[in-house]
Scaffold this active site. Structure first.
Site, mmCIF file in Angstrom:
data_model
loop_
_atom_site.group_PDB
_atom_site.id
_atom_site.type_symbol
_atom_site.label_atom_id
_atom_site.label_comp_id
_atom_site.label_asym_id
_atom_site.label_seq_id
_atom_site.Cartn_x
_atom_site.Cartn_y
_atom_site.Cartn_z
ATOM 1 N N SER A 142 -0.739 19.642 -73.041
ATOM 2 C CA SER A 142 -0.528 18.309 -72.468
ATOM 3 C C SER A 142 -1.228 17.264 -73.301
ATOM 4 C CB SER A 142 -1.073 18.252 -71.038
ATOM 5 O OG SER A 142 -1.032 16.924 -70.534
ATOM 6 N N TYR A 157 -7.726 18.908 -65.172
ATOM 7 C CA TYR A 157 -6.418 19.276 -65.739
ATOM 8 C C TYR A 157 -6.472 19.255 -67.267
ATOM 9 C CZ TYR A 157 -1.385 18.896 -66.758
ATOM 10 O OH TYR A 157 -0.124 19.092 -67.244
#
Length: 252
Positions: A142, A157
Site C-alpha cells: 500500500s 495499517y
C-alpha cells in the site's frame, strides 16, 4: 498452462488481478472470505472469457487453516489442470481500518497484523512446496507504507504493509535460488470495497484525493490488476525485490 493463486479475489483489486491473469491464458485459483457471491462472479467472468478458475474459501487471518487449504489447492490443481504445482502466488487479501495512533487498540493492531503480515508470511511458507521453480510472487502492499501516502490514522495499517514490503525483499533473496521472483505493488487510493465500501459511503472525500493525484482521478481496480498481471509475465522476468507504486502520482 500456468496456474496462479490469487487471495481475496471476490471483489476489487483481487478480482481484477484474477480476471487479468485469466485473459492472459493463466488458470486461476482464487480465494474469498465472507463474499462467496463475489467469488462466484469472478469465476463467471473468467468462464465467460474462455478461462478456467476455481474458487476456494480462505481466512488469511487464521493460520491454523493453512494446511487444509494447501490440500484443497493440491486437489484443485490435480482435478482441474492435472498439475501438482502452481506458478504464481498473489498475496492480495486484506482489509483496511483507520484509527488514530492514540486510539489504536491492541485488538485492532493484532487483527491487522494477523491478516496483513502474519497471514501472507505463513501462507507463502505453507504453499511453497507446491510453487514451481521459476515461478513468481506478488504481494499487494500500500502507498500507506510510502512517503507519498502518509496520512493520519493509518499507523497500524501502514506498519503492517511496510512489513510486507520488507518481507518481499527477503523472499526475493531467499527464493532466488529456485528462480522465483518476488515483487510487491503499492496501490494508491483505489475504488474498491475496502473499509466497508468507504468511497460509496463517503463520496465527499473523493475530490480531495483526486486533487492530490497527478493524473487527476481515483484509481480503478484494473489499474492495479494489469500491473500485477504484467509483473508475473515474461516481460518482467528480470524484475525482482521491487515495490512498485501504482497510484497515478499521488502527492507527486
Amino acid at each position: 498452462m500456468q496456474i496462479a493463486i490469487v487471495t481475496g479475489a471476490s471483489s476489487g483489486i483481487g478480482q481484477s488481478i484474477a480476471v487479468q491473469l485469466a485473459r492472459r491464458g493463466t488458470g486461476v485459483i482464487l480465494t474469498y472470505h465472507g463474499n462467496e457471491a463475489g467469488a462466484r462472479d469472478t469465476v463467471a467472468v473468467i468462464d465467460k472469457d474462455g478461462g478456467t478458475a476455481v474458487a476456494l474459501p480462505l481466512d488469511v487471518g487464521n493460520t491454523a487453516a493453512f494446511a487444509a487449504f494447501r490440500e484443497s489447492v493440491a486437489a484443485a490443481l490435480r482435478d482441474t489442470w492435472q498439475r501438482d504445482t502452481f506458478d504464481f502466488l498473489v498475496n492480495n487479501a486484506g482489509f483496511g481500518r483507520m484509527a488514530m495512533f492514540e486510539d489504536t487498540t491492541e485488538d485492532v493492531f493484532d487483527t491487522l497484523m494477523r491478516v496483513l503480515l502474519k497471514g501472507p508470511y505463513f501462507l507463502t511458507q505453507t504453499l511453497l512446496p507446491l510453487l514451481a521453480d521459476g515461478g513468481a510472487i506478488v504481494n499487494t502492499t500500500s502507498s500507506a507504507a510510502r512517503h507519498c501516502g502518509l496520512e493520519p490514522g493509518y499507523s497500524a495499517y501502514g506498519t503492517m504493509k511496510g512489513g510486507l514490503v520488507v518481507l518481499t525483499r527477503y523472499l526475493a533473496k531467499e527464493l532466488s535460488t529456485r528462480g522465483i521472483r518476488v515483487n510487491s505493488v503499492s496501490p494508491g487510493s483505489t475504488r474498491t470495497r475496502i473499509a466497508d465500501n468507504a468511497f460509496e459511503r463517503f463520496p465527499e472525500v473523493i475530490p480531495g484525493i483526486v486533487a492530490k493525484t497527478a493524473l487527476g482521478r481515483l484509481g480503478e481496480p484494473d489499474d492495479i490488476g494489469m500491473v500485477v498481471a504484467a509483473l508475473l509475465g515474461e516481460e518482467c522476468r528480470w524484475i525482482t525485490a521491487q515495490d512498485i507504486e501504482v497510484s497515478g502520482g499521488f502527492n507527486l
